[in-house]
Design an enzyme around this catalytic site. Structure first.
Site, mmCIF file in Angstrom:
data_model
loop_
_atom_site.group_PDB
_atom_site.id
_atom_site.type_symbol
_atom_site.label_atom_id
_atom_site.label_comp_id
_atom_site.label_asym_id
_atom_site.label_seq_id
_atom_site.Cartn_x
_atom_site.Cartn_y
_atom_site.Cartn_z
ATOM 1 N N HIS A 17 52.397 -10.419 -9.361
ATOM 2 C CA HIS A 17 52.981 -11.671 -8.098
ATOM 3 C C HIS A 17 53.916 -11.490 -8.221
ATOM 4 O O HIS A 17 55.024 -10.857 -8.922
ATOM 5 C CB HIS A 17 51.506 -13.447 -8.059
ATOM 6 C CG HIS A 17 52.198 -13.701 -9.774
ATOM 7 N ND1 HIS A 17 53.470 -13.873 -9.487
ATOM 8 C CD2 HIS A 17 51.467 -13.531 -10.686
ATOM 9 C CE1 HIS A 17 53.303 -15.131 -11.352
ATOM 10 N NE2 HIS A 17 52.310 -14.528 -11.889
ATOM 11 N N HIS A 20 56.426 -11.927 -10.870
ATOM 12 C CA HIS A 20 57.094 -11.125 -11.309
ATOM 13 C C HIS A 20 57.971 -9.515 -10.993
ATOM 14 O O HIS A 20 58.754 -9.459 -11.334
ATOM 15 C CB HIS A 20 55.368 -10.155 -11.886
ATOM 16 C CG HIS A 20 54.409 -10.624 -12.780
ATOM 17 N ND1 HIS A 20 52.874 -10.799 -12.051
ATOM 18 C CD2 HIS A 20 54.180 -11.127 -14.059
ATOM 19 C CE1 HIS A 20 52.849 -11.541 -12.696
ATOM 20 N NE2 HIS A 20 53.565 -11.373 -13.845
ATOM 21 N N CYS A 125 47.121 -20.182 -29.002
ATOM 22 C CA CYS A 125 46.760 -20.426 -27.927
ATOM 23 C C CYS A 125 46.652 -18.770 -27.067
ATOM 24 O O CYS A 125 48.012 -18.340 -27.667
ATOM 25 C CB CYS A 125 47.526 -21.658 -26.585
ATOM 26 S SG CYS A 125 47.172 -20.661 -25.419
ATOM 27 N N CYS A 128 49.125 -18.161 -23.675
ATOM 28 C CA CYS A 128 50.139 -17.755 -24.739
ATOM 29 C C CYS A 128 50.002 -16.515 -25.804
ATOM 30 O O CYS A 128 51.430 -16.299 -25.368
ATOM 31 C CB CYS A 128 51.393 -19.185 -24.811
ATOM 32 S SG CYS A 128 50.386 -20.248 -24.155
ATOM 33 N N CYS A 143 46.286 -26.563 -24.824
ATOM 34 C CA CYS A 143 47.670 -26.024 -25.116
ATOM 35 C C CYS A 143 47.983 -27.137 -23.679
ATOM 36 O O CYS A 143 47.891 -27.219 -23.177
ATOM 37 C CB CYS A 143 47.514 -24.158 -24.302
ATOM 38 S SG CYS A 143 48.814 -23.612 -24.084
ATOM 39 N N HIS A 146 48.560 -23.994 -20.681
ATOM 40 C CA HIS A 146 47.119 -23.819 -19.596
ATOM 41 C C HIS A 146 46.341 -24.476 -19.979
ATOM 42 O O HIS A 146 45.234 -24.983 -19.289
ATOM 43 C CB HIS A 146 46.316 -22.470 -20.721
ATOM 44 C CG HIS A 146 47.334 -21.602 -20.730
ATOM 45 N ND1 HIS A 146 48.437 -20.566 -21.522
ATOM 46 C CD2 HIS A 146 47.559 -20.254 -19.582
ATOM 47 C CE1 HIS A 146 48.800 -19.729 -21.296
ATOM 48 N NE2 HIS A 146 48.756 -19.634 -20.112
ATOM 49 N N LYS A 295 54.262 -23.995 -11.268
ATOM 50 C CA LYS A 295 54.736 -22.701 -11.537
ATOM 51 C C LYS A 295 53.703 -21.610 -10.687
ATOM 52 O O LYS A 295 52.682 -21.741 -10.944
ATOM 53 C CB LYS A 295 54.671 -22.540 -12.564
ATOM 54 C CG LYS A 295 55.201 -21.188 -13.450
ATOM 55 C CD LYS A 295 55.349 -20.229 -15.204
ATOM 56 C CE LYS A 295 55.177 -18.960 -14.871
ATOM 57 N NZ LYS A 295 54.340 -18.875 -15.812
ATOM 58 N N LYS A 298 48.803 -16.668 -11.709
ATOM 59 C CA LYS A 298 47.929 -16.160 -11.060
ATOM 60 C C LYS A 298 46.365 -16.880 -11.180
ATOM 61 O O LYS A 298 45.605 -17.528 -11.133
ATOM 62 C CB LYS A 298 47.690 -14.816 -11.597
ATOM 63 C CG LYS A 298 46.224 -14.140 -11.508
ATOM 64 C CD LYS A 298 46.713 -12.777 -9.407
ATOM 65 C CE LYS A 298 44.994 -12.597 -9.153
ATOM 66 N NZ LYS A 298 45.393 -12.329 -7.994
HETATM 67 N N1 MSP Z 1 53.909 -9.777 -22.262
HETATM 68 C C1 MSP Z 1 54.994 -11.005 -22.336
HETATM 69 C C2 MSP Z 1 56.835 -10.400 -22.012
HETATM 70 C C3 MSP Z 1 56.698 -9.515 -23.005
HETATM 71 S S1 MSP Z 1 58.080 -9.293 -22.829
HETATM 72 C C4 MSP Z 1 59.112 -8.627 -24.818
HETATM 73 C C5 MSP Z 1 54.816 -11.401 -20.849
HETATM 74 N N2 MSP Z 1 54.560 -11.152 -19.664
HETATM 75 S S2 MSP Z 1 53.579 -12.244 -18.469
HETATM 76 O O1 MSP Z 1 53.254 -11.613 -17.484
HETATM 77 O O2 MSP Z 1 53.405 -13.439 -18.531
HETATM 78 O O3 MSP Z 1 55.427 -11.928 -17.683
HETATM 79 C C6 MSP Z 1 56.466 -12.976 -17.399
HETATM 80 C C7 MSP Z 1 57.354 -12.757 -16.711
HETATM 81 O O4 MSP Z 1 57.301 -12.255 -16.084
HETATM 82 C C8 MSP Z 1 57.630 -14.380 -17.205
HETATM 83 O O5 MSP Z 1 59.115 -13.979 -18.084
HETATM 84 C C9 MSP Z 1 59.656 -14.306 -15.909
HETATM 85 O O6 MSP Z 1 60.067 -13.495 -16.058
HETATM 86 C C10 MSP Z 1 57.943 -13.513 -14.758
HETATM 87 N N3 MSP Z 1 57.153 -14.736 -13.797
HETATM 88 C C11 MSP Z 1 56.093 -14.853 -14.112
HETATM 89 N N4 MSP Z 1 55.792 -16.065 -13.315
HETATM 90 C C12 MSP Z 1 56.658 -16.239 -12.765
HETATM 91 C C13 MSP Z 1 57.299 -17.036 -11.808
HETATM 92 N N5 MSP Z 1 56.040 -18.411 -11.403
HETATM 93 N N6 MSP Z 1 58.669 -17.872 -11.557
HETATM 94 C C14 MSP Z 1 59.706 -16.694 -12.505
HETATM 95 N N7 MSP Z 1 59.261 -15.827 -12.847
HETATM 96 C C15 MSP Z 1 57.813 -15.401 -13.380
HETATM 97 O O7 MSP Z 1 54.862 -13.238 -20.572
#
Ligand code: MSP
Length: 507
Positions: A17, A20, A125, A128, A143, A146, A295, A298
């Site tokens: 989304h 990311h 969790c 997380c 959590c 979540h 925030k 998904k």
């Molecule tokens: N897999 C772990 C990260 C491992 S890195 C060694 C993870 N993945 S995640 O799919 O949850 O993505 C996390 C990252 O996506 C966040 O740190 C951020 O960079 C980005 N974001 C996900 N949702 C977001 C928002 N709503 N706003 C801004 N960034 C966001 O955690």
């Protein structure tokens, strides 16, 4: 000089989304900017495919985690493509080469005496993939992120002696005030360290999906330990037959969201110290994109689909919006309405129209040849020092600050057209020279802002630079006055055409 920038690797448990896309866009801006400066850049992104976040969703869908990863990683790769992102490699933690490096690094941590067998008792969790303390939980057992009921775990596993790195980490923070940016996150990480560090499970006994612990194949390496090592492992196999580690390690900047600060600013440097590997130069943290008060995520179902936006408006529009709407480092709201407003007022009107008007006037009044007039002193002043400011903002990992600086000049150019009214000058023969000067100043201004905007809106900037016949696209050329008149303009068309937004029912 070598420059290495990374994004987090994204969990393949859901569709990508805008959240990311956000980190990936920011990393691409930095990568493009550094290439424009002539640096040798390595830009890494990829997917995190192990651990409970992935296995739980796979289970729910009745497929294996590998199948889920194989299906969803493609979407993240496609997202990078759709956004015009110039990553040099796309890592998957399921790559066998990654496994090998993970095992080697973990073995080194073990051999250096920082691992012991123990029993974990406490909360965990699975969404997380993080251990929780009593004080973090809400309602005693849920959590805080979540809000799901957690189970208390009791598990024999291998521990990383994180507590032994309290002092080395404190020293790191004392010596390197820009190790974590912005300052508020630096303070947060430092106070987390100062409050005392607990040892951390390095392996999981219950889970089967992951990288086996080298000296105990009954356990898999904890997903975060495995995932963090991606930043290091990728360099050893990204380019066939070549190991890039020497050239690019330590990483210049890991870009991440504030949700994963602890892992990157505390656990990761400690792991590296334990393995005898240099720590990265910087961890740069951004805030969260919010929809309403929440925030964007998904699991909350409140997402903006980046693929849909790019389909309708193009990658540049989304890239611009993401870097502009929310100040990098802070939380901020995003919405389809906000996006459309920025598209129309900033991109279509302020930049797109300025470009088409300027080019049309050069065609009408000077037969399509940029005049070689004297540059207007007002504009010389306005642009003075701009490239240096942009550079400082980007060196401080503040892409929105850089964009704001550039945009002030875009606005100034628009104001200049209003003040000078070239269509009036064109009617007055005595104003011939002034018109040359005004048109040449506008063309020069467009050249400079487009060179500086290129990392943000590469397609539009390139089109305009092509039409202006600009050869030198380097950062060094982004100085007002470095360009010259005399070029015969090419076709431009509309940079940001009007788009009918989808109706609510179609969205
Ligand atoms: N897999 C772990 C990260 C491992 S890195 C060694 C993870 N993945 S995640 O799919 O949850 O993505 C996390 C990252 O996506 C966040 O740190 C951020 O960079 C980005 N974001 C996900 N949702 C977001 C928002 N709503 N706003 C801004 N960034 C966001 O955690």
């Amino acid at each position: 000089m070598a420059y290495y920038v990374t994004t987090p690797i994204y969990y393949v448990n859901a569709e990508p989304h805008l959240g990311h896309a956000y980190t990936t866009i920011a990393a691409d801006v930095l990568a493009r900017h550094m290439r424009q400066r002539g640096e040798e850049v390595f830009f890494l992104t990829g997917t995190d495919e192990h651990g409970e976040p992935v296995t739980q969703v796979a289970e729910r869908e009745g497929i294996t985690p590998r199948e889920l990863g194989d299906r969803n990683y493609v979407r993240f790769k496609e997202l990078a493509g759709a956004l015009g992102v110039t990553n040099d490699f796309f890592i998957r933690t399921t790559d066998p080469e990654h496994h090998e490096v993970v095992r080697r690094v973990v073995q080194r941590i073990h051999d250096n005496g920082h691992v012991y067998a123990g029993t974990y008792e406490g909360w965990y969790c699975p969404r997380c993939a993080d251990f929780k303390t009593d004080s973090e939980l809400v309602d005693g057992s849920r959590c805080p992120i979540h809000l799901i009921e957690l189970e208390r775990e009791h598990e024999d596993n291998w521990f990383f002696r994180l507590s032994a790195f309290q002092e080395p980490l404190e020293r790191l923070y004392a010596e390197r005030p820009d190790f974590v940016t912005p300052q508020i996150r630096f303070n947060e990480a430092r106070s987390f360290i100062e409050q005392g560090l607990h040892d951390l499970s390095l392996s999981r006994a219950r889970l089967k999906w992951g990288v086996p612990v080298p000296w105990d194949e009954t356990q898999v390496i904890y997903v975060w330990i495995d995932a963090l090592i991606n930043y290091y492992s990728a360099l050893s196999y990204a380019r066939e037959g070549e190991d890039l580690t020497e050239r690019f390690w330590p990483a210049d900047v890991h870009l991440i969201g504030k949700d994963i600060l602890k892992f990157h600013a505390v656990i990761w440097p400690a792991m590296l110290m334990a393995a005898g590997i240099e720590v990265p130069r910087r961890v740069a943290i951004h805030g969260h994109l919010l929809m309403g008060e929440h925030k964007m995520s998904k699991s909350l179902g409140n997402v903006i689909d980046p693929f849909q936006v790019v389909d309708l408006y193009g990658a540049d529009a989304l890239r611009y919006y993401a870097m502009r709407e929310v100040r990098f480092g802070q939380d901020g709201g995003v919405s389809p309405e906000g996006f459309e407003a920025r598209y129309t007022s900033d991109l279509a009107n302020e930049y797109g129209n300025l470009a088409s008007r300027t080019l049309a006037m050069i065609v009408r009044y000077r037969e399509g040849v940029v005049p070689e007039g004297e540059l207007p002193s007002e504009l010389v002043e306005t642009f003075d020092g701009l490239a240096g400011e942009v550079r400082s903002f980007l060196d401080a990992t503040d892409p929105s600050g850089a964009l704001e600086e550039i945009w002030q000049r875009v606005r100034r150019l628009n104001g200049f057209v209003q003040e000078e009214q070239p269509w009036k000058l064109a009617k007055d023969a005595s104003q011939h020279e002034r018109l040359d000067s005004v048109l040449c100043g506008l063309a020069e201004g467009l050249r400079v802002v487009s060179l500086l905007l290129w990392p943000f809106v590469p397609t539009a900037a390139e089109r305009l630079l092509d039409a202006l016949r600009v050869q030198d696209r380097s950062f060094g050329a982004a100085r007002f006055g470095a360009g010259s008149g005399g070029a015969t303009l090419g076709e431009l068309g509309q940079l940001f055409p009007r788009v009918e937004p989808p109706t609510a029912s179609a969205a």
